[in-house]
Design an enzyme around this catalytic site. Structure first.
Site, mmCIF file in Angstrom:
data_model
loop_
_atom_site.group_PDB
_atom_site.id
_atom_site.type_symbol
_atom_site.label_atom_id
_atom_site.label_comp_id
_atom_site.label_asym_id
_atom_site.label_seq_id
_atom_site.Cartn_x
_atom_site.Cartn_y
_atom_site.Cartn_z
ATOM 1 N N SER A 1 -27.483 -36.595 -19.659
ATOM 2 C CA SER A 1 -27.085 -37.977 -19.927
ATOM 3 C C SER A 1 -25.571 -38.053 -20.128
ATOM 4 C CB SER A 1 -27.857 -38.509 -21.137
ATOM 5 O OG SER A 1 -27.698 -39.915 -21.259
ATOM 6 N N ASP B 1 -36.777 -41.629 -14.153
ATOM 7 C CA ASP B 1 -35.573 -42.040 -14.880
ATOM 8 C C ASP B 1 -34.959 -43.237 -14.162
ATOM 9 O OD1 ASP B 1 -33.139 -42.348 -16.147
ATOM 10 O OD2 ASP B 1 -32.516 -40.258 -15.931
ATOM 11 N N HIS C 1 -35.970 -41.186 -18.685
ATOM 12 C CA HIS C 1 -34.674 -40.544 -18.930
ATOM 13 C C HIS C 1 -34.760 -39.477 -20.015
ATOM 14 C CE1 HIS C 1 -30.354 -40.130 -19.104
ATOM 15 N NE2 HIS C 1 -30.356 -40.388 -20.393
#
Length: 374
Positions: free
Chosen positions: A151, A320, A353
């Site tokens: 991320s 995601d 995610h």
């Protein structure tokens, strides 16, 4: 500087010199909190930098001092684990702008003797990376065996490879992107406005009475983006929240948390305000929104990596929708255009995610395999 901490050691350092910032001006002093795991080799060539995500911190594989929970990647880092501390010395710093010991809005402004608040300078992901480079200089680590992140941590990994190509032998980028899209920025703006609309925010000068309600709403909105529709449906569906053990769940015909998913999000929001600073949330989300690696290098992403010898592994997850696989493919194509060695894999997961933080044997194999060749 000796780095030897097989079971993790929380450290804090005030670095000499100033950090020149992308937004203009500089920051002095620069304080960084970090943890280390494993032992630095005599050649000082086995260091791995692990970069955390937006709401993460330096407590990578040790118990979090505020929550009492295991470190956010404890399953991934340790002896014999994919990031093997029997082989590597792992360094995980708290990012610039955060609230766990590194310089940020809650830090004391030496010019006033009071917390910076919104007087703290606006920062970028590249500023975070430059601060980390200052830390590595302090530790006597010239080059990294690898930089790893998921991320926002993946943004830092990409920025490391672009900003300090001679210091990064390998980069592992998980569930990330080379720039924030309009949708990413939009979700962050909802969160920022929720914080700033809270009467307790007081222009960022809230002292010991933080804008907890606004920060909780910001966390709730963001948390939705970390999950997948399939995962939410499987976990909660439209199931109702039980309020009384003696009664079947039923609609309240009001605005209490009727659905389990509502209760879950409220819990996520309330637990978040106990460990995170509202102003830090504003600053870090803004840094992520400003992130555009191609723009930093003349508008062409491949130029960010041209001339580098860094070896890359890019990982995405099929559910995601915050940083979908298409974003990872864009990075891979740029790396190919720059003539760099890159491997890419899209993993299947129902968790969206957040999959990179959860149990994923397939990710463990990818991480362990890639770093095994470092």
């Amino acid at each position: 500087m000796s780095v030897d901490a097989r079971h993790g050691l929380n450290r804090h350092v005030t670095l000499p010199g100033s950090l020149v910032l992308d937004g203009g001006g500089s920051l002095t002093p620069v304080e960084i909190a970090y943890e280390t795991y494993g032992t630095l080799s005599p050649e000082r060539d086995n260091a791995i930098l692990v970069c955390h995500a937006l709401t993460g911190d330096q407590h990578l594989a040790s118990v979090h001092p505020r929550t009492g929970k295991p470190g956010w990647w404890a399953r991934m880092v340790g002896p014999g684990k994919p990031i093997d501390t029997d082989r590597f010395c792992v360094v995980c710093p708290n990012v610039l702008g955060s609230c766990m010991g590194t310089s940020g809005p809650a830090s004391i402004d030496p010019a006033t003797g009071r917390p910076y608040g919104m007087a703290f300078p606006v920062i970028t992901v590249r500023d975070m990376v430059r601060a980390q480079a200052m830390l590595l200089d302090h530790l006597g680590i010239g080059a990294l065996a690898a930089v790893v992140g998921g991320s926002m941590g993946g943004m830092q990994a990409l920025s490391w490879a672009a900003t300090f190509p001679d210091r990064v032998r390998a980069a592992l980028v998980i569930a990330s992107t080379a720039r924030h899209t309009a949708q990413n920025i939009a979700f962050h703006e909802v969160g920022r406005q929720a914080i700033m609309a809270d009467p307790r925010w007081q222009g960022g000068d809230y002292g010991d009475a933080p804008p907890a309600a606004g920060l909780a709403v910001a966390r709730m909105a963001a948390h939705i983006t970390y999950l997948s529709e399939a995962g939410l449906t499987e976990k909660f569906g439209r199931r109702l929240q039980a309020r009384d053990a003696q009664e079947d769940p039923k609609l309240s015909f009001g605005f209490d948390a009727d659905f389990q998913v509502e209760s879950y999000l409220r819990h996520q929001g309330l637990s978040f305000v106990d460990r995170f600073d509202a102003n830090s949330y504003l600053y870090i989300t803004r840094a992520m929104d400003y992130f555009d690696l191609a723009e930093e290098h003349g508008g062409r992403l491949a130029d960010a990596f041209r001339g580098s010898a860094t070896r890359f592994c890019i990982v995405s997850f099929d559910t995601d929708w915050l940083y979908p696989t298409a974003e990872s493919r864009t990075v891979v194509h740029a790396l190919n255009a720059a003539g760099l060695a890159v491997s890419f894999v899209e993993l299947s997961s129902p968790y969206g995610h957040d999959a990179f933080l959860l149990d994923s044997p397939a990710l463990d194999r990818v991480v362990g395999g890639f770093l095994g060749a470092a």
